[in-house]
Motif scaffolding. Structure first.
Motif, PDB file in Angstrom:
ATOM      1  N   LEU A  96     -20.233  26.292 -27.834  1.00  0.00           N
ATOM      2  CA  LEU A  96     -19.917  25.552 -28.929  1.00  0.00           C
ATOM      3  C   LEU A  96     -19.763  27.766 -29.046  1.00  0.00           C
ATOM      4  CD1 LEU A  96     -23.348  24.264 -30.159  1.00  0.00           C
ATOM      5  CD2 LEU A  96     -20.567  23.239 -29.729  1.00  0.00           C
ATOM      6  N   LEU A  97     -18.599  28.636 -30.142  1.00  0.00           N
ATOM      7  CA  LEU A  97     -18.826  29.587 -29.931  1.00  0.00           C
ATOM      8  C   LEU A  97     -19.451  30.093 -30.819  1.00  0.00           C
ATOM      9  CD1 LEU A  97     -14.911  29.729 -31.652  1.00  0.00           C
ATOM     10  CD2 LEU A  97     -15.984  29.963 -29.272  1.00  0.00           C
ATOM     11  N   PRO A  98     -20.323  31.245 -30.870  1.00  0.00           N
ATOM     12  CA  PRO A  98     -22.006  31.119 -30.784  1.00  0.00           C
ATOM     13  C   PRO A  98     -21.759  32.043 -31.945  1.00  0.00           C
ATOM     14  CG  PRO A  98     -21.056  32.640 -29.367  1.00  0.00           C
ATOM     15  CD  PRO A  98     -20.381  31.289 -29.555  1.00  0.00           C
ATOM     16  N   GLY A  99     -21.094  32.607 -32.898  1.00  0.00           N
ATOM     17  CA  GLY A  99     -21.054  32.991 -33.964  1.00  0.00           C
ATOM     18  C   GLY A  99     -20.718  32.052 -35.280  1.00  0.00           C
ATOM     19  N   LEU A 100     -20.302  30.834 -35.053  1.00  0.00           N
ATOM     20  CA  LEU A 100     -19.880  30.141 -35.935  1.00  0.00           C
ATOM     21  C   LEU A 100     -20.986  28.417 -36.418  1.00  0.00           C
ATOM     22  CD1 LEU A 100     -15.978  29.098 -34.807  1.00  0.00           C
ATOM     23  CD2 LEU A 100     -17.181  30.483 -36.627  1.00  0.00           C
ATOM     24  N   ASP A 135     -28.426  17.743 -41.620  1.00  0.00           N
ATOM     25  CA  ASP A 135     -29.286  18.761 -42.737  1.00  0.00           C
ATOM     26  C   ASP A 135     -28.495  20.055 -40.987  1.00  0.00           C
ATOM     27  OD1 ASP A 135     -30.337  17.617 -40.216  1.00  0.00           O
ATOM     28  OD2 ASP A 135     -32.198  18.093 -40.570  1.00  0.00           O
ATOM     29  N   ARG A 136     -28.405  20.102 -40.668  1.00  0.00           N
ATOM     30  CA  ARG A 136     -28.250  21.212 -39.352  1.00  0.00           C
ATOM     31  C   ARG A 136     -26.745  22.188 -39.535  1.00  0.00           C
ATOM     32  NH1 ARG A 136     -32.638  20.245 -39.382  1.00  0.00           N
ATOM     33  NH2 ARG A 136     -34.222  20.046 -37.370  1.00  0.00           N
ATOM     34  N   ILE A 137     -25.650  21.506 -40.657  1.00  0.00           N
ATOM     35  CA  ILE A 137     -24.636  21.537 -40.505  1.00  0.00           C
ATOM     36  C   ILE A 137     -24.147  23.507 -40.506  1.00  0.00           C
ATOM     37  CG2 ILE A 137     -24.158  19.487 -41.429  1.00  0.00           C
ATOM     38  CD1 ILE A 137     -23.568  21.336 -44.681  1.00  0.00           C
ATOM     39  N   ASN A 138     -25.619  24.081 -41.100  1.00  0.00           N
ATOM     40  CA  ASN A 138     -25.012  25.239 -41.605  1.00  0.00           C
ATOM     41  C   ASN A 138     -25.685  26.514 -40.579  1.00  0.00           C
ATOM     42  OD1 ASN A 138     -23.335  25.199 -43.711  1.00  0.00           O
ATOM     43  ND2 ASN A 138     -25.450  24.730 -44.621  1.00  0.00           N
ATOM     44  N   HIS A 139     -26.399  25.557 -39.676  1.00  0.00           N
ATOM     45  CA  HIS A 139     -27.209  26.251 -38.231  1.00  0.00           C
ATOM     46  C   HIS A 139     -26.392  27.062 -37.351  1.00  0.00           C
ATOM     47  CE1 HIS A 139     -30.423  24.409 -40.537  1.00  0.00           C
ATOM     48  NE2 HIS A 139     -31.304  24.583 -40.047  1.00  0.00           N
ATOM     49  N   LEU A 140     -26.266  28.374 -36.871  1.00  0.00           N
ATOM     50  CA  LEU A 140     -25.558  29.128 -35.503  1.00  0.00           C
ATOM     51  C   LEU A 140     -26.241  27.810 -34.392  1.00  0.00           C
ATOM     52  CD1 LEU A 140     -25.921  32.145 -36.522  1.00  0.00           C
ATOM     53  CD2 LEU A 140     -24.163  30.824 -36.746  1.00  0.00           C
ATOM     54  N   PRO A 141     -26.021  27.664 -33.247  1.00  0.00           N
ATOM     55  CA  PRO A 141     -26.265  26.863 -32.230  1.00  0.00           C
ATOM     56  C   PRO A 141     -27.179  27.572 -31.593  1.00  0.00           C
ATOM     57  CG  PRO A 141     -23.963  27.293 -32.511  1.00  0.00           C
ATOM     58  CD  PRO A 141     -24.668  28.278 -33.254  1.00  0.00           C
ATOM     59  N   GLN A 148     -29.786  19.205 -29.912  1.00  0.00           N
ATOM     60  CA  GLN A 148     -29.276  19.231 -31.778  1.00  0.00           C
ATOM     61  C   GLN A 148     -27.703  19.623 -30.819  1.00  0.00           C
ATOM     62  OE1 GLN A 148     -32.287  21.282 -33.084  1.00  0.00           O
ATOM     63  NE2 GLN A 148     -32.321  19.450 -34.352  1.00  0.00           N
ATOM     64  N   GLN A 149     -27.019  20.510 -29.547  1.00  0.00           N
ATOM     65  CA  GLN A 149     -25.935  21.307 -29.683  1.00  0.00           C
ATOM     66  C   GLN A 149     -24.876  20.716 -29.029  1.00  0.00           C
ATOM     67  OE1 GLN A 149     -26.764  25.881 -27.918  1.00  0.00           O
ATOM     68  NE2 GLN A 149     -28.239  25.692 -28.137  1.00  0.00           N
ATOM     69  N   GLN A 150     -26.139  19.338 -27.998  1.00  0.00           N
ATOM     70  CA  GLN A 150     -25.315  18.923 -27.262  1.00  0.00           C
ATOM     71  C   GLN A 150     -24.353  17.551 -27.964  1.00  0.00           C
ATOM     72  OE1 GLN A 150     -22.800  18.436 -25.217  1.00  0.00           O
ATOM     73  NE2 GLN A 150     -24.016  17.929 -23.285  1.00  0.00           N
ATOM     74  N   ARG A 151     -25.167  17.255 -29.561  1.00  0.00           N
ATOM     75  CA  ARG A 151     -25.080  16.421 -30.767  1.00  0.00           C
ATOM     76  C   ARG A 151     -23.183  17.646 -31.220  1.00  0.00           C
ATOM     77  NH1 ARG A 151     -29.799  14.511 -34.051  1.00  0.00           N
ATOM     78  NH2 ARG A 151     -31.171  15.942 -32.962  1.00  0.00           N
ATOM     79  N   VAL A 152     -23.867  18.547 -31.338  1.00  0.00           N
ATOM     80  CA  VAL A 152     -22.835  19.078 -32.311  1.00  0.00           C
ATOM     81  C   VAL A 152     -21.186  18.969 -31.476  1.00  0.00           C
ATOM     82  CG1 VAL A 152     -21.947  20.884 -32.962  1.00  0.00           C
ATOM     83  CG2 VAL A 152     -24.252  20.854 -33.063  1.00  0.00           C
ATOM     84  N   ALA A 153     -21.606  19.081 -30.050  1.00  0.00           N
ATOM     85  CA  ALA A 153     -20.644  19.205 -29.646  1.00  0.00           C
ATOM     86  C   ALA A 153     -20.165  17.885 -28.998  1.00  0.00           C
ATOM     87  CB  ALA A 153     -20.833  19.615 -27.845  1.00  0.00           C
ATOM     88  N   ILE A 154     -21.095  16.394 -29.456  1.00  0.00           N
ATOM     89  CA  ILE A 154     -19.934  15.368 -29.417  1.00  0.00           C
ATOM     90  C   ILE A 154     -19.281  14.944 -30.835  1.00  0.00           C
ATOM     91  CG2 ILE A 154     -21.015  12.734 -29.617  1.00  0.00           C
ATOM     92  CD1 ILE A 154     -22.971  14.013 -27.154  1.00  0.00           C
ATOM     93  N   ALA A 155     -19.945  15.344 -32.253  1.00  0.00           N
ATOM     94  CA  ALA A 155     -19.045  15.841 -33.317  1.00  0.00           C
ATOM     95  C   ALA A 155     -17.806  16.400 -33.310  1.00  0.00           C
ATOM     96  CB  ALA A 155     -20.196  16.466 -34.016  1.00  0.00           C
TER      97      ALA A 155
END
Length: 235
Positions: A96-100, A135-141, A148-155
C-alpha cells in the motif's frame, strides 16, 4: 475450461558466467474458478512461476495462454494492460502507498484504466465495504492493523473485477487469527464471485483452503495434490 495454461515453460537467468535454470519444463493448467496453491522449498521456483503467471516476467521458452490470449507473444504495454484488467495482486507486505488513504489505494487500478472520479470512488467504496472496511476508508495504512491492511490490498485486487487473483504469501505477515480471516475472504471470493485464486504459500494449513496444491522442486512440478472439497469450510 482452463483459464491458465502453461506448456513446457522454462526460465533461465545468467548470474555472472553461470546459468541458473529457475523453471525446467513446467506444464500447468488451472481451470476457471479454481483455488490453487503453489508450494515448495526455497529456490524451487515458486515466485518465478507466479511472476510468469502474473505477466510480471516472461518465460525463456514455452507457451502461456491466459484466457484467450497467448501471453508470451504480446508486447510490454499489452502485458501491462492484461495485468491491469485481468489480474489482481495480493502481496505479503501489502504494497500500500503510505501517503494515500485506504480509499485512494483501492482507486489506483481504476485510475490506470481511465475511470473517472465519481465512478472510481463508488467502486472503491463498494469494494472496501464488501470487506467490512467501510469505516476505514479515510485511514492511512499506518492507522490500520496488519489484517486490515491486507483487506485493503484485497479490495484493491478485486475492484477491477479480475479473472484471477495472484497472492504471494498473503498471510506471511499476519497473526493466526488474521490469517484465518484472510483465507476465509479468499474462499468467499472464490465460491461466491467465481474468482480464480492462485497463491504461493509455505504454510500447509493455508494451502489447504483451496482445491489443489502444486508442489515444486528444482523448477519442476513434483506432485499435484487434490484436496477434499471445502476441506476447511467457510465460517
Amino acid at each position: 475450461m482452463a483459464l491458465i495454461e502453461l506448456n513446457n515453460i522454462t526460465k533461465c537467468y545468467k548470474v555472472g558466467q553461470i546459468q541458473v535454470n529457475a523453471l525446467n519444463g513446467i506444464d500447468l493448467s488451472i481451470e476457471n474458478g479454481e483455488f490453487v496453491s503453489i508450494m515448495g522449498p526455497s529456490g524451487s521456483g515458486k515466485s518465478t512461476l507466479l511472476n510468469i503467471i502474473g505477466c510480471l516476467d516472461q518465460p525463456t521458452t514455452g507457451t502461456y495462454k491466459l484466457g484467450d490470449k497467448n501471453v508470451e507473444k504480446v508486447s510490454d504495454w499489452q502485458l501491462s494492460d492484461i495485468r491491469n484488467r485481468s489480474i489482481g495482486f495480493v502481496f505479503q507486505s501489502f504494497h500500500l502507498l503510505p501517503g494515500l488513504t485506504a480509499l485512494e489505494n483501492v482507486e489506483l487500478p481504476l485510475i490506470y484504466r481511465g475511470i473517472l472520479g465519481k465512478e472510481r470512488r463508488k467502486r472503491a467504496i463498494e469494494a472496501l465495504e464488501s470487506l467490512d472496511l467501510g469505516d476505514r476508508i479515510n485511514h492511512l495504512p499506518t492507522q490500520l492493523s496488519g489484517g486490515q491492511q491486507q483487506r485493503v490490498a484485497i479490495a484493491r485486487a478485486i475492484v477491477g473485477n479480475p479473472s484471477v487473483i495472484l497472492a504471494d504469501e498473503p498471510t506471511g505477515a499476519l497473526d493466526s487469527k488474521s490469517s484465518v480471516n484472510i483465507m476465509s475472504i479468499f474462499q468467499k471470493l472464490n465460491k461466491n464471485m467465481g474468482i480464480t485464486i492462485v497463491q504461493v504459500t509455505h504454510e500447509e494449513n493455508v494451502a489447504h483452503y483451496g482445491h489443489k496444491i502444486f508442489r515444486l522442486l528444482d523448477g519442476k512440478i513434483e506432485k499435484i495434490e487434490l484436496l477434499d472439497e471445502q476441506l476447511l469450510a467457510i465460517d
